[in-house]
Design a protein around this motif. Structure first.
Motif, PDB file in Angstrom:
ATOM      1  N   SER A 145       0.872  -1.268   0.000  1.00  0.00           N
ATOM      2  CA  SER A 145      -0.178  -0.108  -0.104  1.00  0.00           C
ATOM      3  C   SER A 145       0.955   1.356   0.004  1.00  0.00           C
ATOM      4  O   SER A 145       2.150   0.970   0.185  1.00  0.00           O
ATOM      5  CB  SER A 145      -1.030  -0.054   1.269  1.00  0.00           C
ATOM      6  N   SER A 146       0.155   2.518   0.014  1.00  0.00           N
ATOM      7  CA  SER A 146       0.908   3.664  -0.215  1.00  0.00           C
ATOM      8  C   SER A 146       1.691   3.920   1.050  1.00  0.00           C
ATOM      9  O   SER A 146       2.879   4.467   1.358  1.00  0.00           O
ATOM     10  CB  SER A 146       0.148   4.852  -0.485  1.00  0.00           C
TER      11      SER A 146
ATOM     12  N   ALA B 170      10.141   3.340 -12.102  1.00  0.00           N
ATOM     13  CA  ALA B 170       8.869   4.047 -11.907  1.00  0.00           C
ATOM     14  C   ALA B 170       9.107   5.353 -12.687  1.00  0.00           C
ATOM     15  O   ALA B 170       7.876   5.798 -13.254  1.00  0.00           O
ATOM     16  CB  ALA B 170       8.878   4.572 -10.463  1.00  0.00           C
TER      17      ALA B 170
ATOM     18  N   PHE C 211      -3.594   5.546 -10.481  1.00  0.00           N
ATOM     19  CA  PHE C 211      -3.111   4.604  -9.409  1.00  0.00           C
ATOM     20  C   PHE C 211      -1.747   3.863  -9.923  1.00  0.00           C
ATOM     21  O   PHE C 211      -1.694   3.850 -11.338  1.00  0.00           O
ATOM     22  CB  PHE C 211      -4.176   4.036  -8.714  1.00  0.00           C
ATOM     23  N   VAL C 212      -1.198   3.173  -8.776  1.00  0.00           N
ATOM     24  CA  VAL C 212       0.072   2.521  -9.396  1.00  0.00           C
ATOM     25  C   VAL C 212      -0.440   0.910  -8.855  1.00  0.00           C
ATOM     26  O   VAL C 212      -0.736   0.839  -7.766  1.00  0.00           O
ATOM     27  CB  VAL C 212       1.217   2.813  -8.832  1.00  0.00           C
TER      28      VAL C 212
ATOM     29  N   VAL D 120       1.684  -2.514  -8.358  1.00  0.00           N
ATOM     30  CA  VAL D 120       3.036  -3.310  -8.161  1.00  0.00           C
ATOM     31  C   VAL D 120       3.108  -4.668  -7.838  1.00  0.00           C
ATOM     32  O   VAL D 120       2.262  -5.030  -6.976  1.00  0.00           O
ATOM     33  CB  VAL D 120       3.752  -2.329  -6.883  1.00  0.00           C
TER      34      VAL D 120
ATOM     35  N   LEU E  19       9.359   1.117  -1.430  1.00  0.00           N
ATOM     36  CA  LEU E  19       8.288   2.015  -1.313  1.00  0.00           C
ATOM     37  C   LEU E  19       8.499   3.535  -1.181  1.00  0.00           C
ATOM     38  O   LEU E  19       7.757   4.166  -1.817  1.00  0.00           O
ATOM     39  CB  LEU E  19       7.507   1.544  -0.165  1.00  0.00           C
TER      40      LEU E  19
ATOM     41  N   LEU F  10       9.045   4.656  -4.824  1.00  0.00           N
ATOM     42  CA  LEU F  10       7.993   4.738  -5.450  1.00  0.00           C
ATOM     43  C   LEU F  10       7.282   6.095  -5.091  1.00  0.00           C
ATOM     44  O   LEU F  10       6.641   6.959  -5.963  1.00  0.00           O
ATOM     45  CB  LEU F  10       7.064   3.808  -5.283  1.00  0.00           C
ATOM     46  N   ASN F  11       7.052   6.235  -3.829  1.00  0.00           N
ATOM     47  CA  ASN F  11       6.420   7.442  -3.250  1.00  0.00           C
ATOM     48  C   ASN F  11       7.222   8.867  -3.711  1.00  0.00           C
ATOM     49  O   ASN F  11       6.374   9.931  -4.023  1.00  0.00           O
ATOM     50  CB  ASN F  11       6.154   7.472  -1.609  1.00  0.00           C
TER      51      ASN F  11
ATOM     52  N   ILE G  76      -0.970   3.574  -4.024  1.00  0.00           N
ATOM     53  CA  ILE G  76      -0.215   2.285  -4.576  1.00  0.00           C
ATOM     54  C   ILE G  76      -0.904   1.115  -4.059  1.00  0.00           C
ATOM     55  O   ILE G  76      -1.395   0.960  -3.027  1.00  0.00           O
ATOM     56  CB  ILE G  76       1.196   2.242  -3.976  1.00  0.00           C
TER      57      ILE G  76
ATOM     58  N   ILE H 246       6.094  -2.836 -12.284  1.00  0.00           N
ATOM     59  CA  ILE H 246       5.331  -1.435 -12.110  1.00  0.00           C
ATOM     60  C   ILE H 246       4.437  -0.940 -13.089  1.00  0.00           C
ATOM     61  O   ILE H 246       4.964  -1.157 -14.343  1.00  0.00           O
ATOM     62  CB  ILE H 246       6.310  -0.427 -11.600  1.00  0.00           C
TER      63      ILE H 246
ATOM     64  N   THR I 133       1.475   1.725 -14.131  1.00  0.00           N
ATOM     65  CA  THR I 133       0.593   2.980 -13.844  1.00  0.00           C
ATOM     66  C   THR I 133      -0.619   2.889 -14.870  1.00  0.00           C
ATOM     67  O   THR I 133      -0.486   2.841 -15.939  1.00  0.00           O
ATOM     68  CB  THR I 133       1.582   4.449 -14.148  1.00  0.00           C
TER      69      THR I 133
END
Length: 375
Positions: free
Chosen positions: A70-71, A300, A312-313, A315, A333, A336-337, A346, A371, A373
């Protein structure tokens, strides 16, 4: 496209499924396709049964994995749900029981079922059982039937080696040792597939290899060669993070396909998560955490468009690659963020074998990240 994402950490299977789905449905409207990821402590059949009571006619696919992404971070125990809807979307799924069937035929049957939907392009999500033999043959079967007009991605299920099989899902139910696939039309997406591992100099010939077992490398016991050529060789950690120096096999474009062992046998042979071809030539691979983080950031960035922000992404991240990176000051993570500026949701799963492609043809490998998107 409308979408929604929901997670639950509740212990009860029915309650966790209901909570995650309700959260996801708040922002999506009626779903056309739903992706569900779980961890191994739940009653998987009950989760899918519960999901169907909330999701109406939505097609569904997913797996039990090594953790949820998750994010906010990796969830070790939980249920994750992604729902997608909108008039532009159309979806079809197939759940193939593998048992003693020819693996290529399993893949071909799955592909044929998807094509009966009439969908001529779109994204194909592939969810094999990681302990199945000849996963590569299943994926080849799918591609042989469906061809290059689709984008392929996915990951292998696993329950952290607590039992023989793990679960794969569609709206048909939850099955052990199966192949779950989904085809979705109407998605606008970008993908990137890679790992960050680099080869050391000594070539290794797989003199004796059958399916997932390698017995002899460079004319000697496989374990002896890997021990000598590796920077760090810790067999006791195989089922936690594999080897810190996995094997890599170059393709024609010099992309290295990663293979990771999970067991060393008394005779010195080594069992790998994914098949290795006899007489193939590979290399011991190496990378430090910064190499893996840098590659994650690079991948990414490749999925960004100059004029649009992702919705959203999605993964698929190898559970072993995650374990190696875990605890660093800038893990995958965070990378990615940083790229997605912390405000793009995410959703993902830790997998046991990752499916993607460097060009058109899908492959499965280990210690890798996929990944995607969505726009």
């Amino acid at each position: 496209m409308n979408f929604g994402i929901g997670f639950s950490k509740l212990e009860d299977s029915e309650a966790a499924a209901g909570e995650a789905i309700k959260k996801a449905l708040k922002s999506s409207g009626a779903p056309v396709f739903t992706m569900i990821f779980t961890t191994d402590s739940y009653n998987q059949e009950l989760i899918i049964k519960t999901a169907k009571t909330f999701l109406g006619n939505s097609k569904l696919a997913g797996i039990c994995g090594g953790g949820l992404i998750s994010s906010e971070g990796v969830v070790d125990h939980g249920v994750g749900v992604l729902v997608m809807g909108g008039p532009e979307l159309k979806a079809e799924t197939s759940l193939q029981l593998c048992e003693s069937r020819d693996p290529r035929e399993v893949g071909e049957s799955a592909g044929e079922t998807l094509l009966k939907s009439g969908i001529s392009n779109g994204a194909v999500f592939i969810f094999p059982e990681s302990s199945s033999k000849h996963i590569s043959e299943m994926i080849t079967g799918i591609y042989n039937v469906m061809g290059p007009d689709y984008t392929y991605m996915g990951g292998g299920s696993g329950d952290n080696f607590n039992s023989k099989n793990s679960y794969q899902f569609t709206e048909e139910g939850a099955s052990e040792g199966a192949l779950a696939v989904a085809l979705v039309e109407g998605l606008s997406l970008e993908t990137s597939f890679g790992h960050g591992w680099k080869p050391k100099n000594v070539p290794l010939i797989m003199n004796v290899a059958r399916n997932k077992r390698v017995t002899e490398i460079n004319g000697r016991r496989a374990v002896d060669v890997c021990r000598e050529e590796s920077d760090v060789f810790e067999p006791e950690k195989l089922k936690k993070c594999g080897l810190l120096n996995p094997l890599g096999f170059p393709d024609l474009s010099n992309n290295f396909i990663i293979r990771d062992p999970i067991e060393i046998n008394p005779d010195g042979s080594m069992d790998f998560i994914t098949e290795i071809s006899p007489y193939s030539v590979g290399y011991i691979m190496e990378a430090d955490k910064e190499d893996l983080i840098s590659k994650t950031r690079e991948m990414a960035l490749k999925t960004l468009r100059s004029t649009e922000k992702p919705l959203f992404v999605l993964v698929f991240h190898c559970v072993f690659r995650h374990t190696i990176m875990e605890g660093s000051n800038a893990d995958a993570l965070k990378a990615l963020n940083d790229v997605f500026e912390g405000d793009v949701p995410i959703f993902g799963v830790l997998t046991f074998g990752e499916v993607g492609s460097y060009f058109d043809v899908p492959i499965v490998q280990n210690k890798t990240m996929m990944i995607t998107t969505f726009y």
